[in-house]
Design an enzyme around this catalytic site. Structure first.
Site, PDB file in Angstrom:
ATOM      1  N   VAL A  63     -53.084 -25.857   3.713  1.00 30.14           N
ATOM      2  CA  VAL A  63     -52.055 -26.513   4.519  1.00 30.14           C
ATOM      3  C   VAL A  63     -51.974 -28.014   4.285  1.00 30.14           C
ATOM      4  O   VAL A  63     -51.034 -28.662   4.752  1.00 30.14           O
ATOM      5  CB  VAL A  63     -52.242 -26.227   6.025  1.00 30.14           C
ATOM      6  CG1 VAL A  63     -52.143 -24.745   6.310  1.00 30.14           C
ATOM      7  CG2 VAL A  63     -53.550 -26.821   6.552  1.00 30.14           C
ATOM      8  N   ASN A  89     -52.941 -23.096  13.133  1.00 33.18           N
ATOM      9  CA  ASN A  89     -54.315 -23.008  13.624  1.00 33.18           C
ATOM     10  C   ASN A  89     -55.322 -23.693  12.712  1.00 33.18           C
ATOM     11  O   ASN A  89     -56.357 -24.156  13.185  1.00 33.18           O
ATOM     12  CB  ASN A  89     -54.708 -21.542  13.790  1.00 33.18           C
ATOM     13  CG  ASN A  89     -56.198 -21.378  13.967  1.00 33.18           C
ATOM     14  OD1 ASN A  89     -56.758 -21.676  15.018  1.00 33.18           O
ATOM     15  ND2 ASN A  89     -56.870 -20.908  12.916  1.00 33.18           N
ATOM     16  N   TYR A 155     -61.417 -37.143  14.310  1.00 23.99           N
ATOM     17  CA  TYR A 155     -60.981 -35.851  14.854  1.00 23.99           C
ATOM     18  C   TYR A 155     -60.170 -36.047  16.132  1.00 23.99           C
ATOM     19  O   TYR A 155     -59.122 -35.424  16.312  1.00 23.99           O
ATOM     20  CB  TYR A 155     -62.195 -34.974  15.135  1.00 23.99           C
ATOM     21  CG  TYR A 155     -61.856 -33.585  15.642  1.00 23.99           C
ATOM     22  CD1 TYR A 155     -61.507 -32.577  14.756  1.00 23.99           C
ATOM     23  CD2 TYR A 155     -61.897 -33.292  17.005  1.00 23.99           C
ATOM     24  CE1 TYR A 155     -61.213 -31.303  15.205  1.00 23.99           C
ATOM     25  CE2 TYR A 155     -61.601 -32.024  17.468  1.00 23.99           C
ATOM     26  CZ  TYR A 155     -61.252 -31.027  16.562  1.00 23.99           C
ATOM     27  OH  TYR A 155     -60.949 -29.767  17.020  1.00 23.99           O
TER      28      TYR A 155
END
Length: 252
Positions: A63, A89, A155
């Site tokens: 992705v 996801n 993150y």
């Protein structure tokens, strides 16, 4: 069958939450393009679901690459005639480094998969939804870490960006019947932490107090159940929401 006749793309499908989502969706009658980088795991997943109500088409892709984000959705339209739901996801952890110690290499890899991937896939999906005449559904997996300091700065920044993408897309296209929501897991028993490797000791030391307050460890099936609700027609009036699935961690 809550997802009968729905054509769905699920990324990060070879393990953890993504695998659980694909398994539940296929059992509920969906036709699923299951996307991941590990071809062997996708093949095993497809074989395990051969007798279920829905269908599965494995798609090997990354992705972080524009061409794969577009090709996986094209594959869904080619195989099933349309796209009804996109589930973003796929994701990776950083190494829990704080602002003083994060590396440019970690920033680039985490942002490519966790932010660019969902955004590029969303762009393609919205264009397909519009070409189909409007209406569509995007579900993106965010994280408790977008709002609370449960990982590293990179993150957290990536998942906060995901939340902004979800809300912006929901509002921008709501009049065309395109919905966009996120699931924000807490601590879920998957391979993502093991894949992270050794955490940055300084960064981990600064946030370990938050990690010590985890009320419970969830399972991939908990996230799959939330995704099923959002993918189904039962959530038709739910749009632009960040659904926490964290056992109460975010209530602290």
């Amino acid at each position: 069958m809550r997802l009968a006749n729905k054509a769905i793309v699920v990324t990060g499908a070879s393990s953890g939450m993504g695998k659980a989502i694909v398994e539940l969706f296929v059992k509920e009658g969906a036709s699923v393009v299951a996307v991941a980088r590990r071809t062997d795991r996708l093949a095993a997943l497809a074989e395990s679901l051969a007798g279920e109500a829905g269908r599965i088409v494995p798609f090997t892709g990354d992705v972080s690459k524009k061409e794969d984000c577009e090709a996986m959705i094209d594959a869904c339209v080619e195989a099933f005639g349309r796209l009804d739901v996109l589930v973003n996801n796929a994701g990776v952890m950083d190494n829990m480094a704080a602002a003083a110690n994060f590396s440019d290499e970690k920033y680039e890899s985490v942002m490519a998969i966790n932010v660019y991937g969902p955004l590029a896939a969303t762009r393609k999906a919205v264009n397909v939804f519009q070409a189909q005449g409007g209406g569509g559904n995007i579900i993106t997996v965010s994280s408790f870490g977008a709002q609370h300091q449960a990982a590293g700065v990179v993150y957290g920044a990536a998942k906060a960006a995901v939340n902004a993408i979800v809300r912006h897309t929901a509002f921008a296209y709501c009049k065309e019947g395109i919905r966009c929501n996120a699931i924000a897991p807490g601590s879920i028993n998957t391979e993502i932490s093991a894949a992270m490797g050794m955490p940055d000791p300084d960064g981990y030391g600064r946030i370990r107090g938050v990690l010590g307050l985890i009320p419970a460890m969830g399972q991939g099936t908990d996230i799959a159940a939330a995704a099923l609700f959002l993918a189904s027609d039962e959530s038709a009036f739910v749009n632009g929401q960040i659904l926490g699935v964290d056992g109460g961690w975010s209530a602290l």
